[in-house]
Design an enzyme around this catalytic site. Sequence first.
Site, PDB file in Angstrom:
ATOM      1  N   GLU A 262     -10.131 -86.724 -32.072  1.00  0.00           N
ATOM      2  CA  GLU A 262      -9.001 -85.867 -32.443  1.00  0.00           C
ATOM      3  C   GLU A 262      -7.685 -86.640 -32.274  1.00  0.00           C
ATOM      4  O   GLU A 262      -6.733 -86.416 -33.016  1.00  0.00           O
ATOM      5  CB  GLU A 262      -8.995 -84.576 -31.620  1.00  0.00           C
ATOM      6  CG  GLU A 262     -10.263 -83.714 -31.763  1.00  0.00           C
ATOM      7  CD  GLU A 262     -10.622 -83.356 -33.198  1.00  0.00           C
ATOM      8  OE1 GLU A 262      -9.736 -83.367 -34.068  1.00  0.00           O
ATOM      9  OE2 GLU A 262     -11.815 -83.082 -33.454  1.00  0.00           O
ATOM     10  N   HIS A 265      -7.044 -88.501 -35.448  1.00  0.00           N
ATOM     11  CA  HIS A 265      -6.433 -87.639 -36.465  1.00  0.00           C
ATOM     12  C   HIS A 265      -4.942 -87.472 -36.169  1.00  0.00           C
ATOM     13  O   HIS A 265      -4.101 -87.505 -37.064  1.00  0.00           O
ATOM     14  CB  HIS A 265      -7.073 -86.241 -36.429  1.00  0.00           C
ATOM     15  CG  HIS A 265      -8.405 -86.148 -37.113  1.00  0.00           C
ATOM     16  ND1 HIS A 265      -8.586 -86.476 -38.432  1.00  0.00           N
ATOM     17  CD2 HIS A 265      -9.621 -85.728 -36.663  1.00  0.00           C
ATOM     18  CE1 HIS A 265      -9.862 -86.273 -38.771  1.00  0.00           C
ATOM     19  NE2 HIS A 265     -10.513 -85.828 -37.712  1.00  0.00           N
TER      20      HIS A 265
END
Length: 497
Positions: A262, A265
């Site tokens: 994450e 991202h």
Amino acid sequence: MATINIDILEQIQIIEHYKQTLAILSWDAKTKGPKNARSQNAKIQGTLTKELYSKQTDKKFARNIERSLEKDLSELERKQLEFHLKEYKRLSIIPVEDVHQFSVIKAAAHGNWSEAKKQNNFKLVENDLQILIDTKKRFASLSNRNLSEYDQLLDEYEPGVLTGTLDNMFDQVKQAIFPLLNSIRNASIQPDSSFLSAPFLIDNQIKLGKKLLNSIGYQFESGEVSETMHPFSTGIHTHDARLAVRFEENNIKLSSLMFLHEGGHSLYNQQISKRLDTTGLGVYTSMGLHESQSIFWEKVIGKHEGFWKNHFHLLREFGPSIYKDISFDQFYFALNEVKPSFIRYESDDVTYPLHIIIRYELEKELFSGNLKVTDLPDAWNEKYDNYLGIRPRTDSEGVLQDGHWYGGAFGYFPSYLIGFIYAAQIRQVLMREFRNFDDLINDGKLSIFLEWQKEHIHRFGKLKTSKEILGDLAIEKINEEPLIQYLTEKYKKLYKL
Ligand code: ZN
């Protein structure tokens, strides 16, 4: 040079602010929002979504854009107008009542899925799934594009990478992974990974994860880290890129790798050029490319020997009783253990592509009508048996594990493997550019990669398509070879094959 009429710019700004507000509300609902606030929160989201839709599909707005596009504009002006006109065309095909009804159906189906998963009962969501598939097919048939319904869905996530490409590419990946997996299974050395499931204080998992985020360059002042059931990241704008991770007391590997995933991202979201913030172009360009960036930080860097040589001390610091007797080599082998398992997001790098290919093959069949929804759980289990040699004991660890389909997201799964394939192709480019690629990781000089990504990938947002971004890196087309080569070399060495 002419400039865009102020009314259009104002309307674009309103549209973008609605989207950003909705993203914050959605983040809140999925993370720390109070349980009792859910229904009111959903109503607020519903109203704002409707308002947003009416702004995006306003005929006068579209006409003004068309008129402005006849003028001599800068690249940024032209591209943002083209983007909003394209959105207008895409959205206005579907009648507003249908859009609203579909969002109600999706929300209900997603709720039923959570319950079905808890109760391990596919029947609870079978009907919803059928309705979602039928509705998606109907929506696709409204556009007059010369593509199959399923290809249209794929095109929303990774434009241009459709079944015509994926069928052969995924087949090649399968043909390479099956024998590799087999030789790993029969290897004379196997890791002992039992210590990875020893209880590890959640508070310490959070501290460790934040140190990892810090190492890869995540800007804490321009984001937020939270806890959730289903990990995700959300880019509200350049200075607000949030991520949420899931914790299990007996799974330190899961949270550490998710922080990196994450985090990857979020690095993309944080490095998009600030000037794109309220243009509509200030977001990732495609799901496949977004995923390539998270996978780069999670798998290419985050499972690299050199990276952990620099971070292993954190495990001893935050989990002293477990790690005091574990050597680095033991840890590194266990972290990279290859072992077929049921759950996609917990799987190792060699079997991960198979989890995605199974979903791709099944949803393709569901959309062609060759597979009935009632037969889906059996078909799922059959494929797990054939490809991974394991058969799910329950639907919760089988067909009900992921929420994508039950939220109407079909055609999404392939972007995970497309991302892995792109990540391997991009790694090859980096290895040509930086001959000392591994040394840079060993020396902890990760900011060099982050800067490179900003310069060549992140800053463009949607100003460039993924095809253009990759083309400028001399990646002519998507190609599975670098991934196959990467996996084969890494795991042959690790398992001494
Ligand atoms: Zn991801």
